[in-house]
Motif scaffolding. Structure first.
Motif, short mmCIF file in Angstrom:
data_model
loop_
_atom_site.label_atom_id
_atom_site.label_comp_id
_atom_site.label_asym_id
_atom_site.label_seq_id
_atom_site.Cartn_x
_atom_site.Cartn_y
_atom_site.Cartn_z
N THR A 1 -3.76 -7.29 -6.25
CA THR A 1 -3.06 -7.41 -4.76
C THR A 1 -1.77 -7.99 -5.03
OG1 THR A 1 -5.27 -8.16 -4.16
CG2 THR A 1 -3.48 -8.87 -2.95
N ALA A 2 -1.23 -8.73 -5.70
CA ALA A 2 -0.08 -9.34 -5.97
C ALA A 2 0.86 -7.99 -6.63
CB ALA A 2 0.22 -10.20 -7.07
N GLY A 3 0.30 -7.21 -7.29
CA GLY A 3 1.21 -5.93 -7.73
C GLY A 3 1.25 -4.90 -6.59
N PHE A 4 0.21 -4.66 -5.76
CA PHE A 4 0.22 -3.78 -4.59
C PHE A 4 1.25 -4.44 -3.67
CE2 PHE A 4 -1.39 -1.68 -0.81
CZ PHE A 4 -1.69 -0.38 -1.32
N ARG A 5 1.16 -5.68 -3.28
CA ARG A 5 2.25 -6.14 -2.24
C ARG A 5 3.63 -5.77 -2.74
NH1 ARG A 5 -0.67 -11.95 -1.50
NH2 ARG A 5 -2.35 -11.44 0.09
N ARG A 6 3.86 -6.27 -4.06
CA ARG A 6 5.25 -6.17 -4.59
C ARG A 6 5.60 -4.61 -4.62
NH1 ARG A 6 6.55 -4.25 -9.36
NH2 ARG A 6 4.51 -4.65 -10.28
N LEU A 7 4.70 -3.58 -4.90
CA LEU A 7 5.11 -2.40 -5.03
C LEU A 7 5.35 -1.71 -3.42
CD1 LEU A 7 2.57 -1.12 -7.68
CD2 LEU A 7 5.17 -0.63 -7.76
N VAL A 8 4.49 -2.25 -2.46
CA VAL A 8 4.91 -1.71 -1.17
C VAL A 8 5.92 -2.30 -0.67
CG1 VAL A 8 4.06 -2.06 1.24
CG2 VAL A 8 2.24 -1.57 -0.43
N ARG A 9 6.44 -3.33 -0.89
CA ARG A 9 7.68 -3.87 -0.59
C ARG A 9 8.92 -3.21 -1.15
NH1 ARG A 9 8.95 -10.25 0.29
NH2 ARG A 9 11.21 -10.04 0.78
N GLU A 10 8.91 -2.75 -2.42
CA GLU A 10 9.89 -2.15 -3.28
C GLU A 10 10.03 -0.76 -2.53
OE1 GLU A 10 8.89 -2.55 -7.04
OE2 GLU A 10 9.57 -4.39 -7.28
N SER B 1 5.39 -2.36 13.71
CA SER B 1 4.40 -2.42 12.87
C SER B 1 3.13 -2.20 13.61
CB SER B 1 4.31 -3.79 12.18
OG SER B 1 3.14 -4.09 11.26
N ILE B 2 2.35 -1.16 13.00
CA ILE B 2 0.92 -0.97 13.35
C ILE B 2 0.09 -1.72 12.54
CG2 ILE B 2 -0.94 0.61 13.60
CD1 ILE B 2 1.15 3.00 13.97
N LEU B 3 -0.55 -2.84 13.17
CA LEU B 3 -1.31 -3.60 12.56
C LEU B 3 -2.67 -3.19 11.94
CD1 LEU B 3 -0.85 -6.73 15.15
CD2 LEU B 3 0.15 -6.53 13.13
N ARG B 4 -2.99 -3.70 10.74
CA ARG B 4 -2.62 -4.84 10.11
C ARG B 4 -1.71 -4.42 8.90
NH1 ARG B 4 -6.93 -7.26 6.30
NH2 ARG B 4 -8.09 -5.14 5.94
N ALA B 5 -2.08 -3.23 8.48
CA ALA B 5 -1.49 -2.74 7.37
C ALA B 5 -0.02 -2.53 7.43
CB ALA B 5 -1.96 -1.48 6.79
N GLY B 6 0.61 -2.07 8.71
CA GLY B 6 2.03 -1.93 8.64
C GLY B 6 2.72 -3.10 8.29
N ASN B 7 2.35 -4.64 8.59
CA ASN B 7 2.86 -5.56 8.04
C ASN B 7 3.59 -5.47 6.65
OD1 ASN B 7 2.67 -6.52 10.75
ND2 ASN B 7 1.57 -8.10 10.29
N VAL C 1 11.63 2.34 14.80
CA VAL C 1 11.10 2.69 13.19
C VAL C 1 9.64 2.16 13.38
CG1 VAL C 1 11.17 2.61 10.87
CG2 VAL C 1 13.37 2.57 12.01
N VAL C 2 8.75 3.05 13.67
CA VAL C 2 7.23 2.61 13.63
C VAL C 2 6.63 2.81 12.12
CG1 VAL C 2 5.05 3.14 14.64
CG2 VAL C 2 7.03 3.48 15.85
N VAL C 3 6.10 1.96 11.57
CA VAL C 3 5.47 1.71 10.18
C VAL C 3 4.29 1.55 10.10
CG1 VAL C 3 7.92 1.06 9.44
CG2 VAL C 3 6.31 -0.87 9.97
N ASP C 4 3.38 2.46 9.22
CA ASP C 4 2.02 2.24 8.82
C ASP C 4 2.05 2.91 7.69
OD1 ASP C 4 -0.63 1.59 9.09
OD2 ASP C 4 -1.11 2.99 10.48
N LEU D 1 -3.83 -4.86 0.53
CA LEU D 1 -2.34 -5.43 0.45
C LEU D 1 -2.83 -7.06 0.83
CD1 LEU D 1 -0.23 -3.64 3.24
CD2 LEU D 1 0.43 -4.72 1.24
N PHE D 2 -4.00 -7.37 1.54
CA PHE D 2 -4.45 -8.84 2.15
C PHE D 2 -5.51 -9.33 1.23
CE2 PHE D 2 -2.27 -6.78 5.70
CZ PHE D 2 -1.28 -7.65 5.69
#
Length: 217
Positions: A34-43, A84-90, A136-139, A213-214
């Motif tokens: 989960t931590a790695g997934f969050r980091r990669l999505v942010r990058e 952001s399209i909730l929740r994953a867009g966050n 900019v709409v993100v999902d 992500l969560f």
């Protein structure tokens, strides 16, 4: 108001930069934490933001460097916002806000009916003056395209006129559906995956982006 189709809407921008493709491959792996997934999505979102903000307007201003006064370019006003399209867009917001920290953020809550696969709205909170901003709409996922199309329709009802959809993964079906329903909205993605399964999941995909992500998988 009549909107003209974007030249990019039917031909999405697929980001093939080596760093993006490398990080996306690690994001797909089932063993990524989960931590790695969050980091990669942010990058990835930080890298994708470069393309999403490529045509923001600039203005020339006078500044003083340590050596002299000169003219330089800066963004011409608060022209962009993120939706952001909730929740994953966050998960895509953090990297983008690292680059554009002054941008206001809106949220639209949608869930997909498991039987019809249609999007159902349950929450909406938007910045002011979205009619004058690049939205900019993100999902992370563009699968069937129904959730994205519903979000874009709702934003247009609220006055948004300049829209851009940004996602990690997409499908030909989702892209075709957006091109049909919102031909004026460009799409930026990191990959167009081959298929959708009977449950509307992208294959090979990366699983449920929100759960990964969560940590709710």
């Amino acid at each position: 108001m009549t909107t003209q189709p974007s030249p990019f809407a039917s031909s999405p921008i697929v980001l093939d930069h080596p760093l993006i493709q490398h990080k996306l491959s690690h994001l797909r792996k089932a063993e990524t934490s989960t931590a790695g997934f969050r980091r990669l999505v942010r990058e990835l979102s930080l890298l994708m933001c470069y393309e999403a903000t490529r045509d923001l307007p600039l203005e020339t201003v006078e500044i003083t460097t340590p050596l002299e006064t000169t003219h330089a370019k800066q963004l011409a006003g608060p022209d962009v916002c993120f939706i952001s399209i909730l929740r994953a867009g966050n998960g895509l917001l953090d990297g983008m806000l690292d680059l554009v920290p002054f941008a206001p953020v809106g949220h639209i809550g949608l869930y997909r009916d498991p039987k019809t696969l249609e999007a159902v709205e349950y929450y909406l909170k938007l910045p002011t003056q979205i009619s004058s901003r690049r939205c900019v709409v993100v999902d992370p996922m563009l699968a069937t395209g129904h959730s994205a199309a519903a979000a874009l329709t709702r934003l247009k009802q609220e006055g948004a006129q300049r829209l851009l959809f940004v996602c990690l993964l997409s499908t030909k079906e989702g892209i075709a559906y957006l091109a049909e329903t919102h031909p004026d909205v460009p799409v930026i993605t990191c990959s167009i995956d081959p298929t959708l399964d009977d449950h509307g999941y992208i294959r090979p995909g990366l699983g449920d982006a929100g759960d990964r992500l969560f940590g709710t998988k």
